[in-house]
Design a protein around this motif. Sequence first.
Motif, PDB file in Angstrom:
ATOM      1  N   PRO A  32     -80.152   5.235  63.947  1.00 51.71           N
ATOM      2  CA  PRO A  32     -80.664   6.604  63.782  1.00 51.71           C
ATOM      3  C   PRO A  32     -81.899   6.643  62.884  1.00 51.71           C
ATOM      4  CG  PRO A  32     -78.287   6.592  63.610  1.00 51.71           C
ATOM      5  CD  PRO A  32     -78.712   5.152  63.632  1.00 51.71           C
ATOM      6  N   GLY A  33     -82.876   7.430  63.283  1.00 52.13           N
ATOM      7  CA  GLY A  33     -84.093   7.561  62.485  1.00 52.13           C
ATOM      8  C   GLY A  33     -85.312   7.771  63.362  1.00 52.13           C
ATOM      9  N   MET A  34     -86.392   8.224  62.737  1.00 51.55           N
ATOM     10  CA  MET A  34     -87.663   8.441  63.427  1.00 51.55           C
ATOM     11  C   MET A  34     -88.653   7.365  62.995  1.00 51.55           C
ATOM     12  SD  MET A  34     -87.164  11.121  65.346  1.00 51.55           S
ATOM     13  CE  MET A  34     -88.857  11.566  65.795  1.00 51.55           C
ATOM     14  N   LEU A  35     -89.466   6.897  63.925  1.00 51.06           N
ATOM     15  CA  LEU A  35     -90.488   5.890  63.645  1.00 51.06           C
ATOM     16  C   LEU A  35     -91.871   6.522  63.745  1.00 51.06           C
ATOM     17  CD1 LEU A  35     -89.157   2.808  65.640  1.00 51.06           C
ATOM     18  CD2 LEU A  35     -88.874   3.303  63.218  1.00 51.06           C
ATOM     19  N   ARG A  36     -92.752   6.139  62.845  1.00 46.47           N
ATOM     20  CA  ARG A  36     -94.134   6.597  62.862  1.00 46.47           C
ATOM     21  C   ARG A  36     -95.026   5.363  62.979  1.00 46.47           C
ATOM     22  NH1 ARG A  36     -96.106  11.444  61.055  1.00 46.47           N
ATOM     23  NH2 ARG A  36     -94.131  11.843  60.007  1.00 46.47           N
ATOM     24  N   TYR A  37     -95.896   5.367  63.958  1.00 46.41           N
ATOM     25  CA  TYR A  37     -96.688   4.173  64.254  1.00 46.41           C
ATOM     26  C   TYR A  37     -98.072   4.578  64.744  1.00 46.41           C
ATOM     27  CZ  TYR A  37     -98.325   0.327  67.234  1.00 46.41           C
ATOM     28  OH  TYR A  37     -99.086  -0.627  67.840  1.00 46.41           O
ATOM     29  N   HIS A  38     -99.124   3.978  64.179  1.00 43.01           N
ATOM     30  CA  HIS A  38    -100.491   4.276  64.605  1.00 43.01           C
ATOM     31  C   HIS A  38    -100.879   3.300  65.709  1.00 43.01           C
ATOM     32  CE1 HIS A  38    -104.383   6.182  64.195  1.00 43.01           C
ATOM     33  NE2 HIS A  38    -104.950   4.993  64.237  1.00 43.01           N
ATOM     34  N   GLN A  39    -101.035   3.812  66.920  1.00 49.01           N
ATOM     35  CA  GLN A  39    -101.284   3.006  68.103  1.00 49.01           C
ATOM     36  C   GLN A  39    -102.743   2.543  68.129  1.00 49.01           C
ATOM     37  OE1 GLN A  39    -101.275   0.914  70.790  1.00 49.01           O
ATOM     38  NE2 GLN A  39    -102.103   2.548  72.061  1.00 49.01           N
ATOM     39  N   GLN A  40    -102.969   1.255  67.901  1.00 53.94           N
ATOM     40  CA  GLN A  40    -104.326   0.723  67.833  1.00 53.94           C
ATOM     41  C   GLN A  40    -104.698  -0.120  69.043  1.00 53.94           C
ATOM     42  OE1 GLN A  40    -104.718  -1.299  64.094  1.00 53.94           O
ATOM     43  NE2 GLN A  40    -104.262   0.521  62.889  1.00 53.94           N
ATOM     44  N   ARG A  41    -103.751  -0.294  69.972  1.00 55.12           N
ATOM     45  CA  ARG A  41    -104.050  -1.045  71.190  1.00 55.12           C
ATOM     46  C   ARG A  41    -104.485  -0.086  72.297  1.00 55.12           C
ATOM     47  NH1 ARG A  41    -101.482  -6.068  70.333  1.00 55.12           N
ATOM     48  NH2 ARG A  41    -101.384  -6.337  68.077  1.00 55.12           N
ATOM     49  N   GLU A  42    -104.720  -0.604  73.488  1.00 58.67           N
ATOM     50  CA  GLU A  42    -105.231   0.217  74.588  1.00 58.67           C
ATOM     51  C   GLU A  42    -104.239   1.293  75.029  1.00 58.67           C
ATOM     52  OE1 GLU A  42    -108.554   1.078  76.664  1.00 58.67           O
ATOM     53  OE2 GLU A  42    -108.369  -0.859  75.657  1.00 58.67           O
ATOM     54  N   LEU A  43    -102.975   0.892  75.287  1.00 58.67           N
ATOM     55  CA  LEU A  43    -101.991   1.827  75.822  1.00 58.67           C
ATOM     56  C   LEU A  43    -100.580   1.348  75.477  1.00 58.67           C
ATOM     57  CD1 LEU A  43    -102.286   4.417  77.636  1.00 58.67           C
ATOM     58  CD2 LEU A  43    -101.667   2.946  79.575  1.00 58.67           C
ATOM     59  N   LEU A  44     -99.758   2.250  74.974  1.00 64.08           N
ATOM     60  CA  LEU A  44     -98.348   1.972  74.706  1.00 64.08           C
ATOM     61  C   LEU A  44     -97.521   2.819  75.657  1.00 64.08           C
ATOM     62  CD1 LEU A  44     -95.847   0.976  73.154  1.00 64.08           C
ATOM     63  CD2 LEU A  44     -96.339   2.699  71.403  1.00 64.08           C
ATOM     64  N   LEU A  45     -96.762   2.156  76.531  1.00 60.38           N
ATOM     65  CA  LEU A  45     -95.923   2.827  77.517  1.00 60.38           C
ATOM     66  C   LEU A  45     -94.476   2.724  77.052  1.00 60.38           C
ATOM     67  CD1 LEU A  45     -95.413   4.124  80.307  1.00 60.38           C
ATOM     68  CD2 LEU A  45     -95.510   1.810  81.283  1.00 60.38           C
ATOM     69  N   MET A  46     -93.785   3.867  76.965  1.00 61.67           N
ATOM     70  CA  MET A  46     -92.445   3.892  76.387  1.00 61.67           C
ATOM     71  C   MET A  46     -91.508   4.737  77.242  1.00 61.67           C
ATOM     72  SD  MET A  46     -91.579   4.913  72.455  1.00 61.67           S
ATOM     73  CE  MET A  46     -92.620   3.559  71.881  1.00 61.67           C
ATOM     74  N   PHE A  47     -90.293   4.214  77.502  1.00 65.92           N
ATOM     75  CA  PHE A  47     -89.267   4.936  78.246  1.00 65.92           C
ATOM     76  C   PHE A  47     -88.021   5.070  77.371  1.00 65.92           C
ATOM     77  CE2 PHE A  47     -85.440   5.009  80.817  1.00 65.92           C
ATOM     78  CZ  PHE A  47     -85.690   6.091  81.647  1.00 65.92           C
ATOM     79  N   PHE A  48     -87.387   6.247  77.410  1.00 64.42           N
ATOM     80  CA  PHE A  48     -86.204   6.517  76.585  1.00 64.42           C
ATOM     81  C   PHE A  48     -84.956   6.551  77.465  1.00 64.42           C
ATOM     82  CE2 PHE A  48     -89.875   8.340  74.466  1.00 64.42           C
ATOM     83  CZ  PHE A  48     -89.754   7.799  73.197  1.00 64.42           C
ATOM     84  N   HIS A  49     -84.059   5.577  77.264  1.00 63.53           N
ATOM     85  CA  HIS A  49     -82.820   5.508  78.039  1.00 63.53           C
ATOM     86  C   HIS A  49     -81.792   6.520  77.546  1.00 63.53           C
ATOM     87  CE1 HIS A  49     -84.085   1.712  79.940  1.00 63.53           C
ATOM     88  NE2 HIS A  49     -84.560   1.380  78.757  1.00 63.53           N
ATOM     89  N   THR A  50     -81.900   6.933  76.304  1.00 60.77           N
ATOM     90  CA  THR A  50     -80.930   7.835  75.693  1.00 60.77           C
ATOM     91  C   THR A  50     -81.671   8.973  74.992  1.00 60.77           C
ATOM     92  OG1 THR A  50     -80.930   6.498  73.684  1.00 60.77           O
ATOM     93  CG2 THR A  50     -79.250   5.969  75.337  1.00 60.77           C
ATOM     94  N   PRO A  51     -80.969  10.019  74.538  1.00 62.43           N
ATOM     95  CA  PRO A  51     -81.643  11.150  73.892  1.00 62.43           C
ATOM     96  C   PRO A  51     -82.535  10.717  72.732  1.00 62.43           C
ATOM     97  CG  PRO A  51     -79.380  11.729  74.358  1.00 62.43           C
ATOM     98  CD  PRO A  51     -79.509  10.267  74.671  1.00 62.43           C
ATOM     99  N   ALA A  52     -83.761  11.244  72.723  1.00 60.70           N
ATOM    100  CA  ALA A  52     -84.722  10.906  71.673  1.00 60.70           C
ATOM    101  C   ALA A  52     -85.808  11.973  71.643  1.00 60.70           C
ATOM    102  CB  ALA A  52     -85.334   9.533  71.927  1.00 60.70           C
TER     103      ALA A  52
END
Length: 282
Positions: A32-52
């Motif tokens: 449990p928790g929230m993540l904070r991240y500064h995206q410095q690459r071209e593209l970050l693709l993310m899929f959520f399997h569960t509630p988020a």
Amino acid sequence: MSTFQLYRSPETAVPAGRLRVSSLGIHEAMLPGMLRYHQQRELLLMFFHTPARAGHETDCRGGFILWPHGTLCYYGNPERSWDHSWCVLEGSAANLLRELHGLPAGRALKADAEPVFLRYFEAILRELNSRQQQDEYVLEHLVDLLFYELSRLIRNPELQIPKRLQRAEEFMWTRIADPLTLEEIAREAALSVSRFSSLFHRYYGEPPMQYLNRKRMNLAAQQLLYHAGSCKQIAEMTGFADQFHFSRRFRQFWGVSPREFRAEKMLRHLHGGGEVAGHTDL
């Protein structure tokens, strides 16, 4: 049938040309928790399997998001463990393909795309692990097909998973610590056991109880890696009242006992294998 897998390109990898995969994770379960991240690459693709949560969206289960370069990414679930898959793409082709297929960036998209993500992420991972240097031609075509299928899902809602199956899948995850029966899960979908099992297999690619066991084994593996909890505590967290039953099922799934799994993975991490790293250094 997907289990937790992680890829990170070597530090000595050739700089990105048209397309390069710098990292990829499949079914990474998080505490449990929230993540904070500064995206410095071209593209970050993310899929959520569960509630988020992702950015301003509060319900991203079954959805995905493409974070572009320079974005402040904020995602996770502050209330309970959550599961996601992700890929970092570099090179000029990443955004060109996204624009070609009309996929918006920076906001969560609902598409019930779990089978699509798992199919292409596993294909990309097999390609990455099959050779020392990345083949831009193959990777670009795999990403092209992935983006095409995602855009097709967005355009055609009838291809999406029925709501009653989504409720049942959500019920499995929220009750993962309980010894659920197939009858209980089918009841949540308001279907007979036979009809539910047939539909679930069609949309999720495996029988419901096999799917639930995989979820439990993935969560158990993540707890062994990230947590100092005992095997008994992890067994209870994943729906096993009997620690010995849990250990037996874990060995059947992963090929080693829980203690051996924890020792082997942590030893590999200490020697630079990088298999237990999180998102803080994507």
